[in-house]
Scaffold this active site. Structure first.
Site, short mmCIF file in Angstrom:
data_model
loop_
_atom_site.label_atom_id
_atom_site.label_comp_id
_atom_site.label_asym_id
_atom_site.label_seq_id
_atom_site.Cartn_x
_atom_site.Cartn_y
_atom_site.Cartn_z
N ARG A 151 0.85 -1.19 0.00
CA ARG A 151 0.00 0.00 0.00
C ARG A 151 0.88 1.24 0.00
O ARG A 151 1.92 1.25 0.69
CB ARG A 151 -0.88 0.03 1.26
CG ARG A 151 -2.01 -0.98 1.27
CD ARG A 151 -2.61 -1.10 2.65
NE ARG A 151 -1.61 -1.62 3.58
CZ ARG A 151 -1.80 -1.70 4.90
NH1 ARG A 151 -2.92 -1.27 5.44
NH2 ARG A 151 -0.88 -2.19 5.68
N LYS A 201 -3.88 -11.61 -7.00
CA LYS A 201 -3.64 -10.17 -6.85
C LYS A 201 -4.88 -9.38 -7.26
O LYS A 201 -5.38 -8.54 -6.52
CB LYS A 201 -2.44 -9.76 -7.70
CG LYS A 201 -2.27 -8.27 -7.86
CD LYS A 201 -1.85 -7.59 -6.56
CE LYS A 201 -1.78 -6.10 -6.79
NZ LYS A 201 -1.35 -5.34 -5.64
N ASN A 205 -7.44 -7.20 -4.69
CA ASN A 205 -7.71 -5.76 -4.82
C ASN A 205 -9.16 -5.50 -5.16
O ASN A 205 -9.80 -4.59 -4.63
CB ASN A 205 -6.81 -5.15 -5.90
CG ASN A 205 -5.52 -4.61 -5.29
OD1 ASN A 205 -5.23 -4.85 -4.13
ND2 ASN A 205 -4.76 -3.86 -6.08
N PHE A 246 -11.29 -1.62 5.85
CA PHE A 246 -11.82 -1.32 4.52
C PHE A 246 -13.33 -1.25 4.52
O PHE A 246 -13.98 -1.54 3.51
CB PHE A 246 -11.26 -2.31 3.47
CG PHE A 246 -9.86 -1.94 3.07
CD1 PHE A 246 -8.85 -2.03 3.99
CD2 PHE A 246 -9.58 -1.42 1.82
CE1 PHE A 246 -7.56 -1.63 3.68
CE2 PHE A 246 -8.28 -1.03 1.49
CZ PHE A 246 -7.28 -1.13 2.43
N CYS A 257 -4.04 1.80 -8.03
CA CYS A 257 -4.30 0.35 -8.05
C CYS A 257 -5.77 -0.03 -8.14
O CYS A 257 -6.19 -0.64 -9.12
CB CYS A 257 -3.66 -0.30 -6.83
SG CYS A 257 -1.89 -0.18 -6.90
N LYS A 317 -5.15 9.42 -0.61
CA LYS A 317 -5.25 8.98 0.78
C LYS A 317 -4.12 9.64 1.54
O LYS A 317 -3.20 10.22 0.94
CB LYS A 317 -5.17 7.46 0.88
CG LYS A 317 -3.80 6.89 0.53
CD LYS A 317 -3.76 5.41 0.86
CE LYS A 317 -2.35 4.90 0.82
NZ LYS A 317 -2.25 3.50 1.25
#
Ligand code: UDX
Length: 427
Positions: A151, A201, A205, A246, A257, A317
């Site tokens: 991240r 992966k 995500n 999350f 991403c 973020k």
């Protein structure tokens, strides 16, 4: 071990410095001479907290930077492909940099190596890389998929203390080399086939993005029927099968991403005749979530035309200067199109936005100047410094006491007691 990392972007550089910290001799390669020159001077082209320390500690000792990959490939046991895999217009993954790296490696390789795809690549890319290398080199080598789960802002700790390491490979020899490479990292290693590793992966995500769009929809429902999204998320998260992380409602997910990987997985499915309906909904919710905040703004200030609106936060973020796919960009475009006068402030990400909007925005040097004289304040990125703002001072400098808390960092009760008109996300 001798390692070569091809690509010194956010993933390649973070992995390079961490492999050096683990005691390997690492050569990071990039075609961008300026970037390599900066790195040789000890400058880090990305804002990633611990990378600079590791660069200073290992550069010139067991960490090197160069533009030519022939020598580094020849002397390496393991070669990592960590180049960019940007979205194409139609959402599919652009593999041109991966294919170019594979060709260069194929031309340079002169003995057995493990070639590792570290970049996020569609299912089947391992076979593409293998066929490209085989065109140039007839000797033995193995392909491995070893996706990264880093991240931004915590890349080094995510690398050194991962939840898991995923290795997709088809040979025992490669498996043993990868086992040795990661032997000092305490984390479960999942060995699987290459295609499953590539899919893990994207699936991870996409699932995290799904969690975010789901909680954002629940928050949008709370705005209509009542209920406090923080309590709802807390209640949900106590179920171990769901987990609290999350589940923070806000103005949507950004970054290099989630948006790209969700698009890519939809595209990969479509190319194989499969309609990934849930992900299309996840993407659709996210593409409009920032508009909910603009609607709340209009609810407080009326027509936005000619009004001064202050945005606190630009980065997608906190603890990064990255504004790629950031909700702030979409909100600024919307406000400008509505005739608002927009002032912005971000501790780290002002440069990137100045390059995009130039004189269309007012760039403030701090949060208070940003808020000064504005008809509403919109909290966009939950930087720690915004949580510690002197809100009385904000109340005194703002023209109209309106605040849209896009990341739910303030207490509605406290702000209303101070005379603010408060709007959060689902609370
Ligand atoms: C993500 C994945 O977390 C990481 O595992 C993967 O390797 C790369 O993509 P990153 O994009 O750096 O990492 O940031 P992350 O912390 O996941 O946040 C992504 C976006 O989701 C941000 O815009 C953040 O604001 C948003 N978010 C995150 C929410 O809106 N709510 C949440 O609860 C969590």
């Amino acid at each position: 071990m001798e390692i070569c990392v091809v690509g010194t972007g956010y993933v390649g550089l973070s992995c390079g410095v961490c492999f050096a910290k683990l005691g390997n001799r690492v050569t990071c390669v990039d075609i961008d001479e300026n970037k390599i020159e900066m790195l040789k001077q000890g400058e880090v082209p990305i804002y990633e907290p611990e990378v600079k320390e590791l660069l200073d500690m290992h550069s010139g000792k067991n960490l090197f930077f160069t533009t030519g990959l022939v020598e580094p490939v020849k002397k390496s046991n393991v070669v990592f492909i960590a180049v960019g895999t940007p979205s194409s217009e139609d959402g599919s993954v652009n593999l041109e940099y991966v294919k170019a790296a594979a060709a260069d490696i194929g031309k340079a390789i002169d003995g057995y190596k493990v070639i590792v795809n570290k970049s996020t690549v569609p299912v089947g890319t391992g076979e593409i890389v293998e066929s490209i290398i085989s065109k140039h080199y007839k000797g033995e080598f193995d392909i491995v998929s070893n996706p990264e789960f880093l991240r931004e802002g915590t890349a080094v700790s995510d690398f050194l203390k991962p939840d898991r390491i995923v290795i997709g490979c088809s040979s025992k020899r490669a498996m043993n080399i990868m086992k040795r490479l990661y032997s000092t990292i305490k984390a479960p290693i999942l060995f699987t086939d290459i295609k499953s590793a590539e899919l893990i992966k994207y699936a991870s995500n996409a699932f995290l993005a799904t969690k975010i769009s789901f909680i954002n929809e629940i928050a949008n429902l709370c705005d209509i029927v009542g209920g406090n999204i923080n309590s709802v998320a807390d209640g949900m998260g106590l179920d171990k099968r769901i987990g609290r992380e999350f589940l923070n409602a806000g103005i949507g997910f950004g970054g290099s991403c989630f948006p790209k990987d969700v698009k890519a997985l939809i595209s990969i499915a479509r190319e194989n005749g499969f309609d990934f309906r849930i992900l299309r909904a996840v993407e659709s919710v996210n593409s409009e979530q920032h508009l909910r905040a603009v609607e709340k703004l209009q609810d407080l200030v009326g027509p936005v035309n000619g009004k001064k609106i202050a945005l606190l936060g630009l980065a997608f973020k906190p603890n990064t200067d990255d504004t790629r796919e950031a909700p702030s960009i979409r909100i600024i475009e919307q406000l400008i199109s509505m005739g608002a006068v927009v002032s912005v402030y971000d501790p780290k990400a002002m440069g990137a936005v100045q390059a995009i909007f130039e004189n269309k925005l007012q760039f403030a040097e701090n949060a208070y100047k940003c808020a000064s004289g504005s008809d509403a304040l919109m909290l966009i990125t939950e930087w720690e410094e915004f949580k510690k703002l002197d809100l009385r001072k904000i109340r005194n400098v703002i023209n109209k006491p309106n605040i849209i808390d896009g990341r739910n960092i303030y207490s509605r009760e406290r702000l209303e007691m101070m005379g603010f008109n408060y709007r959060g996300v689902g609370r």
